[in-house]
Structures are given as structure tokens and as C-alpha cells.
Motif scaffolding. Sequence first.
Motif, PDB file in Angstrom:
ATOM      1  N   ALA A 210       0.735  -1.258  -0.166  1.00 50.51           N
ATOM      2  CA  ALA A 210       0.012   0.078   0.058  1.00 50.51           C
ATOM      3  C   ALA A 210       0.743   1.355   0.040  1.00 50.51           C
ATOM      4  CB  ALA A 210      -0.860   0.152   1.039  1.00 50.51           C
ATOM      5  N   ARG A 211       1.910   1.306   0.843  1.00 53.12           N
ATOM      6  CA  ARG A 211       2.516   2.454   0.674  1.00 53.12           C
ATOM      7  C   ARG A 211       3.581   2.474  -0.394  1.00 53.12           C
ATOM      8  NH1 ARG A 211       6.319   1.135   5.855  1.00 53.12           N
ATOM      9  NH2 ARG A 211       7.107   3.440   5.670  1.00 53.12           N
ATOM     10  N   GLY A 212       3.868   1.422  -0.870  1.00 57.27           N
ATOM     11  CA  GLY A 212       4.708   1.478  -2.397  1.00 57.27           C
ATOM     12  C   GLY A 212       3.854   2.056  -3.405  1.00 57.27           C
ATOM     13  N   LEU A 213       2.564   1.541  -3.545  1.00 57.13           N
ATOM     14  CA  LEU A 213       1.460   2.227  -4.444  1.00 57.13           C
ATOM     15  C   LEU A 213       1.282   3.552  -4.155  1.00 57.13           C
ATOM     16  CD1 LEU A 213      -0.777  -1.064  -4.713  1.00 57.13           C
ATOM     17  CD2 LEU A 213       0.922  -0.106  -6.557  1.00 57.13           C
ATOM     18  N   GLY A 214       1.160   3.963  -3.096  1.00 58.47           N
ATOM     19  CA  GLY A 214       0.782   5.252  -2.450  1.00 58.47           C
ATOM     20  C   GLY A 214       2.179   6.290  -3.065  1.00 58.47           C
ATOM     21  N   MET A 215       3.180   5.598  -2.888  1.00 57.57           N
ATOM     22  CA  MET A 215       4.379   6.404  -3.414  1.00 57.57           C
ATOM     23  C   MET A 215       4.500   6.737  -4.737  1.00 57.57           C
ATOM     24  SD  MET A 215       7.355   5.558  -4.949  1.00 57.57           S
ATOM     25  CE  MET A 215       7.521   3.816  -4.901  1.00 57.57           C
ATOM     26  N   LEU A 216       4.003   5.804  -5.514  1.00 57.04           N
ATOM     27  CA  LEU A 216       3.881   5.954  -7.086  1.00 57.04           C
ATOM     28  C   LEU A 216       3.052   7.019  -7.385  1.00 57.04           C
ATOM     29  CD1 LEU A 216       4.268   2.147  -8.044  1.00 57.04           C
ATOM     30  CD2 LEU A 216       6.005   3.795  -8.257  1.00 57.04           C
ATOM     31  N   VAL A 217       1.892   7.295  -6.556  1.00 52.07           N
ATOM     32  CA  VAL A 217       1.009   8.182  -7.248  1.00 52.07           C
ATOM     33  C   VAL A 217       0.861   9.415  -6.310  1.00 52.07           C
ATOM     34  CG1 VAL A 217      -0.520   6.537  -7.926  1.00 52.07           C
ATOM     35  CG2 VAL A 217      -0.742   7.177  -5.393  1.00 52.07           C
ATOM     36  N   ASP A 218       2.097   9.467  -5.506  1.00 50.27           N
ATOM     37  CA  ASP A 218       2.309  10.551  -4.524  1.00 50.27           C
ATOM     38  C   ASP A 218       1.033  11.009  -3.619  1.00 50.27           C
ATOM     39  OD1 ASP A 218       4.824  11.380  -5.754  1.00 50.27           O
ATOM     40  OD2 ASP A 218       3.697  12.238  -7.495  1.00 50.27           O
ATOM     41  N   ALA A 219       0.597   9.948  -3.186  1.00 45.51           N
ATOM     42  CA  ALA A 219      -0.627  10.045  -2.081  1.00 45.51           C
ATOM     43  C   ALA A 219       0.092  10.552  -0.852  1.00 45.51           C
ATOM     44  CB  ALA A 219      -1.076   8.576  -2.039  1.00 45.51           C
ATOM     45  N   GLN A 220      -0.651  11.452  -0.479  1.00 49.60           N
ATOM     46  CA  GLN A 220      -0.294  12.304   0.989  1.00 49.60           C
ATOM     47  C   GLN A 220      -0.297  11.323   2.251  1.00 49.60           C
ATOM     48  OE1 GLN A 220       0.999  15.349   1.092  1.00 49.60           O
ATOM     49  NE2 GLN A 220       1.167  14.809  -1.085  1.00 49.60           N
ATOM     50  N   TRP A 221      -1.329  10.434   2.130  1.00 52.62           N
ATOM     51  CA  TRP A 221      -1.734   9.574   3.430  1.00 52.62           C
ATOM     52  C   TRP A 221      -0.533   8.778   3.858  1.00 52.62           C
ATOM     53  CZ3 TRP A 221      -1.116   4.221   2.894  1.00 52.62           C
ATOM     54  CH2 TRP A 221      -1.145   3.927   1.571  1.00 52.62           C
ATOM     55  N   ILE A 222       0.366   8.441   2.846  1.00 57.77           N
ATOM     56  CA  ILE A 222       1.721   7.587   3.185  1.00 57.77           C
ATOM     57  C   ILE A 222       2.415   8.584   4.278  1.00 57.77           C
ATOM     58  CG2 ILE A 222       1.639   6.228   1.134  1.00 57.77           C
ATOM     59  CD1 ILE A 222       4.014   7.684   0.105  1.00 57.77           C
ATOM     60  N   ARG A 223       2.320  10.017   4.360  1.00 58.59           N
ATOM     61  CA  ARG A 223       3.117  10.693   5.352  1.00 58.59           C
ATOM     62  C   ARG A 223       2.557  10.772   6.706  1.00 58.59           C
ATOM     63  NH1 ARG A 223       3.585  12.124   0.286  1.00 58.59           N
ATOM     64  NH2 ARG A 223       5.495  12.344  -0.910  1.00 58.59           N
ATOM     65  N   ASN A 224       1.533  10.462   6.850  1.00 60.35           N
ATOM     66  CA  ASN A 224       0.843  10.501   8.263  1.00 60.35           C
ATOM     67  C   ASN A 224       1.468   9.566   9.191  1.00 60.35           C
ATOM     68  OD1 ASN A 224      -0.699   8.061   8.650  1.00 60.35           O
ATOM     69  ND2 ASN A 224      -2.195   8.755   7.302  1.00 60.35           N
ATOM     70  N   LYS A 225       1.288   9.961  10.476  1.00 65.00           N
ATOM     71  CA  LYS A 225       2.236   9.576  11.682  1.00 65.00           C
ATOM     72  C   LYS A 225       1.568   8.102  11.723  1.00 65.00           C
ATOM     73  CE  LYS A 225       3.216   9.947  16.217  1.00 65.00           C
ATOM     74  NZ  LYS A 225       4.271  10.935  16.672  1.00 65.00           N
ATOM     75  N   LEU A 226       0.669   7.540  11.643  1.00 72.11           N
ATOM     76  CA  LEU A 226       0.147   6.291  11.668  1.00 72.11           C
ATOM     77  C   LEU A 226       0.874   5.348  10.733  1.00 72.11           C
ATOM     78  CD1 LEU A 226      -1.665   3.878  12.923  1.00 72.11           C
ATOM     79  CD2 LEU A 226      -3.546   4.302  11.492  1.00 72.11           C
ATOM     80  N   MET A 227       1.127   5.886   9.287  1.00 77.69           N
ATOM     81  CA  MET A 227       1.656   5.041   8.360  1.00 77.69           C
ATOM     82  C   MET A 227       3.236   5.024   8.519  1.00 77.69           C
ATOM     83  SD  MET A 227      -0.231   3.454   6.423  1.00 77.69           S
ATOM     84  CE  MET A 227      -1.222   3.067   7.561  1.00 77.69           C
ATOM     85  N   ARG A 228       3.700   6.091   9.439  1.00 80.62           N
ATOM     86  CA  ARG A 228       4.930   5.984   9.701  1.00 80.62           C
ATOM     87  C   ARG A 228       5.313   5.181  10.982  1.00 80.62           C
ATOM     88  NH1 ARG A 228       6.780  11.231  11.030  1.00 80.62           N
ATOM     89  NH2 ARG A 228       4.786  11.831  10.941  1.00 80.62           N
ATOM     90  N   VAL A 229       4.546   4.729  11.839  1.00 77.39           N
ATOM     91  CA  VAL A 229       4.812   3.921  12.876  1.00 77.39           C
ATOM     92  C   VAL A 229       4.119   2.768  13.049  1.00 77.39           C
ATOM     93  CG1 VAL A 229       4.054   3.981  15.590  1.00 77.39           C
ATOM     94  CG2 VAL A 229       4.471   6.223  14.392  1.00 77.39           C
TER      95      VAL A 229
END
Length: 127
Positions: free
Chosen positions: A25-44
Motif C-alpha cells: 500500500a505504501r509503495g503504491l501510494g508512493m508511486l501516485v504521490d499519495a499524501q496519506w503515506i506521510r501521516n504519523k500512523l503510516m510511519r509508526v
Amino acid sequence: MTELYPLFKHLHMTCVGLSVLLFAARGLGMLVDAQWIRNKLMRVLPHIIDTVLLFSAIALVIILQAYPFQTGWVTAKIIGLIVYIALGVVALKKGKTKKVRATAFILGLITVGYIASVAVTHNPMPW
């Protein structure tokens, strides 16, 4: 201690599934420049899941007495894990271009497939 094997195996497999799902999910988010991959939950959250995954793996190694550098398939999984982590870092953080990140992401998913096939077959060369 062998009576704990099913518990740790289930925990380990659940964490594997969650970890791979989040990586995908994070990889696909990175490919489409999704902002949700930068939120705290996705980092922790991935770190929490991967910590439980690591502890369950250590418990399984102890229960099975299948130690790295003594058991080929366990050693192969550990080497695969190191490669997967390195590819994940490139894919999600350190890749300079989107092409480099995308390539690392795809290779990371392929590496997970290799690790899973080694886990199922208990053979470092499962093909």
C-alpha cells in the motif's frame, strides 16, 4: 515449549501478511504521490508490526531449534529479509527518482515472494 508453536506461527504469519500489505500500500501510494503515506500512523504502524514479526520469528527459531547458519532455509530467510529491508528503504525513502523507487518496490515484492516460498518449502532454492 512446542505447545506454543501454533500460537507463534499464527502470529508470525499474520504479521507477515500485515507487513507485506502495508509495504504494498505504501509503495503504491508512493508511486501516485499519495499524501496519506506521510501521516504519523503510516510511519509508526509498520515498525510496530515488524517488531512483533521479528519477535515471533525469534520465538519460532527457538521452538523449532532451526538456527541461522545451522539451518539453510532459516539463513536464506534472514538474508532475504536483509535484502527486503534494503529495497524497502530505497523504495519508500532513499530512492532519488521515482523510477529507482518503483524498481526497488517491485524487487522488494519479488523478494517477499522468495522469502515466503522458502518458508513454505524449507528449501533455500525453492524453484
